[in-house]
Design an enzyme around this catalytic site. Sequence first.
Site, PDB file in Angstrom:
ATOM      1  N   ASP A  87     -18.252  23.486  26.821  1.00  0.00           N
ATOM      2  CA  ASP A  87     -18.382  23.891  28.255  1.00  0.00           C
ATOM      3  C   ASP A  87     -19.077  22.790  29.089  1.00  0.00           C
ATOM      4  O   ASP A  87     -19.891  22.349  28.575  1.00  0.00           O
ATOM      5  CB  ASP A  87     -19.142  25.127  28.121  1.00  0.00           C
ATOM      6  CG  ASP A  87     -19.347  25.767  29.543  1.00  0.00           C
ATOM      7  OD1 ASP A  87     -18.957  25.278  30.430  1.00  0.00           O
ATOM      8  OD2 ASP A  87     -20.134  27.022  29.425  1.00  0.00           O
ATOM      9  N   CYS A  88     -18.410  22.569  30.318  1.00  0.00           N
ATOM     10  CA  CYS A  88     -18.869  21.406  30.926  1.00  0.00           C
ATOM     11  C   CYS A  88     -20.240  21.436  31.469  1.00  0.00           C
ATOM     12  O   CYS A  88     -20.956  20.438  31.784  1.00  0.00           O
ATOM     13  CB  CYS A  88     -17.835  20.848  32.000  1.00  0.00           C
ATOM     14  SG  CYS A  88     -17.872  21.894  33.361  1.00  0.00           S
ATOM     15  N   TYR A  91       0.917  15.282  41.273  1.00  0.00           N
ATOM     16  CA  TYR A  91      -0.593  15.921  41.145  1.00  0.00           C
ATOM     17  C   TYR A  91      -1.474  15.047  40.385  1.00  0.00           C
ATOM     18  O   TYR A  91      -2.692  14.826  40.885  1.00  0.00           O
ATOM     19  CB  TYR A  91      -0.326  17.177  40.242  1.00  0.00           C
ATOM     20  CG  TYR A  91      -1.769  17.933  40.107  1.00  0.00           C
ATOM     21  CD1 TYR A  91      -2.126  19.422  41.008  1.00  0.00           C
ATOM     22  CD2 TYR A  91      -2.666  17.479  39.063  1.00  0.00           C
ATOM     23  CE1 TYR A  91      -3.130  19.836  40.616  1.00  0.00           C
ATOM     24  CE2 TYR A  91      -3.720  18.300  39.026  1.00  0.00           C
ATOM     25  CZ  TYR A  91      -4.237  19.330  39.767  1.00  0.00           C
ATOM     26  OH  TYR A  91      -5.215  20.060  39.240  1.00  0.00           O
ATOM     27  N   ASP A 115     -10.822  18.953  37.357  1.00  0.00           N
ATOM     28  CA  ASP A 115      -9.643  19.388  37.281  1.00  0.00           C
ATOM     29  C   ASP A 115      -9.936  20.652  36.621  1.00  0.00           C
ATOM     30  O   ASP A 115      -8.823  21.466  35.780  1.00  0.00           O
ATOM     31  CB  ASP A 115      -8.522  18.582  36.383  1.00  0.00           C
ATOM     32  CG  ASP A 115      -7.075  19.171  36.512  1.00  0.00           C
ATOM     33  OD1 ASP A 115      -6.597  19.940  37.845  1.00  0.00           O
ATOM     34  OD2 ASP A 115      -6.484  18.936  35.697  1.00  0.00           O
ATOM     35  N   GLN A 160      -8.852  31.852  27.668  1.00  0.00           N
ATOM     36  CA  GLN A 160      -7.819  32.196  28.811  1.00  0.00           C
ATOM     37  C   GLN A 160      -6.427  32.410  28.027  1.00  0.00           C
ATOM     38  O   GLN A 160      -6.532  32.145  26.883  1.00  0.00           O
ATOM     39  CB  GLN A 160      -7.611  31.008  29.693  1.00  0.00           C
ATOM     40  CG  GLN A 160      -7.725  29.577  29.135  1.00  0.00           C
ATOM     41  CD  GLN A 160      -7.576  28.605  29.753  1.00  0.00           C
ATOM     42  OE1 GLN A 160      -7.926  28.598  30.970  1.00  0.00           O
ATOM     43  NE2 GLN A 160      -7.913  27.366  29.198  1.00  0.00           N
ATOM     44  N   TYR A 205       4.909  23.449  41.970  1.00  0.00           N
ATOM     45  CA  TYR A 205       4.118  24.388  42.573  1.00  0.00           C
ATOM     46  C   TYR A 205       5.106  25.069  43.793  1.00  0.00           C
ATOM     47  O   TYR A 205       4.936  26.076  44.196  1.00  0.00           O
ATOM     48  CB  TYR A 205       2.819  23.729  43.304  1.00  0.00           C
ATOM     49  CG  TYR A 205       1.742  23.623  42.284  1.00  0.00           C
ATOM     50  CD1 TYR A 205       2.027  23.572  41.040  1.00  0.00           C
ATOM     51  CD2 TYR A 205       0.429  23.210  42.909  1.00  0.00           C
ATOM     52  CE1 TYR A 205       0.911  23.348  40.152  1.00  0.00           C
ATOM     53  CE2 TYR A 205      -0.501  22.697  42.043  1.00  0.00           C
ATOM     54  CZ  TYR A 205      -0.409  22.998  40.636  1.00  0.00           C
ATOM     55  OH  TYR A 205      -1.421  22.614  39.913  1.00  0.00           O
TER      56      TYR A 205
END
Length: 343
Positions: A235-236, A162, A256, A133, A331
């Site tokens: 990687d989960c 949050y 999350d 990303q 946000y």
Amino acid sequence: DSLTDVSATVRGLQSVFQEQEMTENVHDSVGHGYLATFVGKNGRFAILRMHSHGLVTFDLQCLEGDDVAQVDNLLNALEKKLKALLDGNIQRIKRLPALIRGSDVDCYWPTADGRLMEYDIDEVVYEKDSAYQNIKILHSRQFGHILILNGDVNLAESDLPYTQAIMGSGKEHYAGKEVLILGGGDGGILHEAVKLKPKMITMLVIDGCRKHMRKTCGNVLDNLKGDCYEVLVQDCVPVLKKFAEQGRTFDYVINDLTAVPISTAPEEDSTWEFLRLILDLSIRVLRPGGKYFTQGNCVNLTDALSEYEKLLGRLSCKVDFSKEVVCVPSYMELWVFYTIWKK
């Protein structure tokens, strides 16, 4: 029609533009009122439009370094002249702040429901494309460092609400429990969870921000292992599958990874399938009586949130859920969080 004499109004405004040495160019609006552009010697460019239904709009573009006082004088003179010419016919007049285009620091970011927000950003702290990303960390005078992933505001140093919400808003007892965190590369959840004396925290993450988000993560990401936590940079999905096959379970799973997609359109199908996969795998590794926490999205995205709640009814085992709405400072919108458990 509140503009019964457009020609008279235009003639009345011409003196303002002549004083500013701006040249008029009238365009054919194909029967939709009056449309003209004005160009000044100092590089100013303006668009004046008078719509047939009565709306008058004026857009002014200026170059960096233009005389702010002169610009204000032009706008004040135009507003004063319009009020005089349209006396009694003006329902509302509104001057909007200037948008800054092409600056070194991008300060405009959209909310989840498509509203444009201008942040008080004054510095690009970090920017890099990882294998997964685009990562940006920008500094805001109000919110501190803001983590932005692939163009989406992710978390700022101001956003403890949050982190608290996605951990159960202080209603849970983590002491002696086993916790699984999916994502959370800003380190905020791990930092707060460690304080609660859990037995063990396992965190699955692909990217982490241990240097530039210190007010959020403290020092927990300085090492991948601590007294009560381990961070796996993996990687989960394959790890979750392995945990499920091994029968490994957790008291709390905190997801999350990603928000609920803003759209239910077909092009978002892959994201919805990913959400369902993570949900199914997470529920499989959740102990009886355990809880799964995750974010939803902006409270205004009612269709997407409704679709997510329908998805909860189509999992491999039956679950129940509750939700909470929290104001996340950076946000600048209300955000929905979910708590999910096996029936």
